[in-house]
Design a protein around this motif. Structure first.
Motif, PDB file in Angstrom:
ATOM      1  N   GLY A  22      -0.251   6.543  20.486  1.00  0.00           N
ATOM      2  CA  GLY A  22      -0.395   7.983  20.522  1.00  0.00           C
ATOM      3  C   GLY A  22      -1.763   8.435  21.015  1.00  0.00           C
ATOM      4  N   LEU A  24      -5.122   8.146  23.946  1.00  0.00           N
ATOM      5  CA  LEU A  24      -5.373   7.848  25.364  1.00  0.00           C
ATOM      6  C   LEU A  24      -6.032   6.458  25.482  1.00  0.00           C
ATOM      7  CD1 LEU A  24      -6.699  11.240  26.805  1.00  0.00           C
ATOM      8  CD2 LEU A  24      -4.511  10.140  27.293  1.00  0.00           C
ATOM      9  N   LEU A  35      -1.312   8.052  27.923  1.00  0.00           N
ATOM     10  CA  LEU A  35      -0.993   8.135  26.489  1.00  0.00           C
ATOM     11  C   LEU A  35      -0.201   6.906  26.099  1.00  0.00           C
ATOM     12  CD1 LEU A  35      -1.223  10.001  23.970  1.00  0.00           C
ATOM     13  CD2 LEU A  35       1.030  10.916  24.590  1.00  0.00           C
ATOM     14  N   ASP A  37       2.361   5.064  24.553  1.00  0.00           N
ATOM     15  CA  ASP A  37       3.670   5.155  23.895  1.00  0.00           C
ATOM     16  C   ASP A  37       4.297   3.776  23.899  1.00  0.00           C
ATOM     17  OD1 ASP A  37       3.470   7.877  23.458  1.00  0.00           O
ATOM     18  OD2 ASP A  37       4.318   8.356  25.429  1.00  0.00           O
TER      19      ASP A  37
END
Length: 339
Positions: A22, A24, A35, A37
Motif C-alpha cells: 500500500g 510507494l 503503489l 499492490d
C-alpha cells in the motif's frame, strides 16, 4: 514475509516486505515509483510423484594398478672430444687442421737451411697459413661428413698449403715481379746504378742496356742506360734512365739545351715535338720535351758537374701530367745534388 508486486511502468515483478504493501516503492528495474499492490500467486498443480528408484545391485570394485613411472633416456653428452663413429678423436682432426700455421717457419729457417732468403716478405706465408687453417677448420666442423672424409679433406688442404709455401719461398724475384705486374699494383722502389751516380724511383727493377746509342737523342753519346717495361692490365709504360759524360762541357746551358732540342726534333721529323720547358721545383739545369704520337714520350735531360742525365717515359697514355711519369721524373736526383 515477502509480497510479490508488479511495477505499473515496466510490468516487472518484484518482492517487498509485508509492511510496504500500500506504500510507494521504487522499481529496481526502471526506477519508476509505483503503489505496492500484492499480486495473487498462481496456483501451481501438484507435482507428479517421482518413480521409485530401481533396486540397487552391488557393484564389484576393480583394482586399479598404480601408474608406472615413465622411463627417461639418459642425456647424451656431446663434446668436442667425443670420438666420432669410427673412433678418431675430434682433437686429432683439429690438430691436423692447424698444421698450416707452421708454414711461416719456412721463412725463418729457410735462409739457414738453404742459404738463400726468399724474394717475398713474411706477410706472404702468414696470409697463406691463416687462409689454409680457416679452410681446414671449416672442413673439420662439417658435421654431415664422416670422420674419415673430414681427415682426407684436411690432409689434402694441408698438403696443398705446404706445396704452395715451398713454391712461394723458392720463387725467383723476376717471377714475383711478373706476378705483381699481372695481378696488382707494382711497388715502386729506389734504384741506384752501379756507379752510384744518381737515384731514381721505378716500378720494378730495370735491366741494363747493351753499349750503343741510348734514348731518342742521338747527340747524347756514351751513356749507360737502364730500361724497365712496366705492364699493367690497362697500360704498358717503358721507363729509361741513362747517364754519361757531357759531350760539350764548355757550352753554356742555353746553347747546350738548344742544341739537344734541335737534335731531338731532327730525329723525329714527323712528330710535333713541343718546345723545351723547365719544371718547377727542379734545381738542376734541365729541359723537358714531349713527343706526341701513338706511343707518346716525355723526355727530360739534366746537366750537372760535367755529366749528362737522360730520362724518358713512353706509352700510349703517357703525358707530362701523368702520375707515373711525374713520379719517375721528379724522383731523380744526381749524386751530390743539393736538396
Amino acid at each position: 514475509m515477502a509480497v510479490v508486486v508488479r511495477c505499473t511502468g515496466c510490468g516487472g515483478l518484484a518482492r517487498v516486505g509485508h509492511e510496504a504493501v500500500g506504500l510507494l516503492v521504487v522499481c529496481p528495474r526502471c526506477h519508476n515509483p509505483f503503489l505496492a499492490d500484492p499480486v495473487p500467486e498462481p496456483v501451481s498443480p501438484a507435482p507428479a510423484p517421482a518413480p521409485p528408484p530401481p533396486p540397487s545391485r552391488p557393484v564389484r570394485a576393480m583394482p586399479v594398478a598404480p601408474p608406472q613411472p615413465r622411463r627417461r633416456r639418459p642425456p647424451v653428452e656431446v663434446t668436442d672430444h667425443a670420438p666420432p663413429a669410427d673412433g678418431v678423436p675430434f682433437s686429432v682432426i683439429i690438430g691436423l687442421a692447424l698444421l698450416p700455421l707452421t708454414i711461416p717457419m719456412l721463412w725463418l729457417i729457410g735462409p739457414v737451411a738453404v742459404g738463400n732468403p726468399s724474394a717475398l716478405t713474411l706477410a706472404t706465408p702468414v696470409s697463406l697459413a691463416v687462409a689454409a687453417a680457416v679452410l681446414c677448420l671449416a672442413v673439420a666442423y662439417t658435421v654431415d661428413w664422416t670422420a674419415a672424409t673430414r681427415i682426407k679433406g684436411v690432409l689434402t688442404l694441408v698438403g696443398l698449403a705446404f706445396l704452395t709455401g715451398l713454391f712461394l719461398y723458392f720463387m725467383k724475384r723476376d717471377w714475383a715481379e711478373w706476378f705483381q705486374t699481372k695481378l696488382g699494383e707494382t711497388e715502386w722502389q729506389l734504384f741506384v746504378p752501379d756507379d752510384d751516380s744518381y737515384t731514381v724511383e721505378l716500378p720494378g727493377h730495370p735491366t741494363r742496356l747493351p753499349p750503343g746509342p741510348v734514348g731518342p737523342v742521338p747527340a747524347l753519346k756514351q751513356l749507360t742506360g737502364y730500361q724497365l717495361t712496366a705492364k699493367k692490365s690497362t697500360r704498358t709504360d717503358v721507363f729509361l734512365v741513362a747517364a754519361g759524360p757531357d759531350h760539350d762541357p764548355q757550352a753554356g746551358d742555353a746553347a747546350w739545351f738548344a742544341a739537344v732540342g734541335q737534335a731531338l726534333k731532327d730525329a723525329h721529323p714527323d712528330a710535333a715535338v713541343t718546345a723545351a720547358q723547365t719544371v718547377e721545383g727542379v734545381t738542376t739545369p734541365h729541359r723537358q720535351w714531349e713527343i706526341p704520337g701513338n706511343e707518346r714520350r716525355v723526355v727530360r735531360v739534366l746537366r750537372s758537374n760535367g755529366r749528362v742525365y737522360l730520362l724518358t717515359v713512353q706509352g700510349r697514355r703517357v703525358s707530362a701530367r701523368d702520375e707515373h711519369a711525374t713520379r719517375f721524373l721528379d724522383s731523380f736526383a744526381p749524386a751530390g745534388a743539393a736538396d
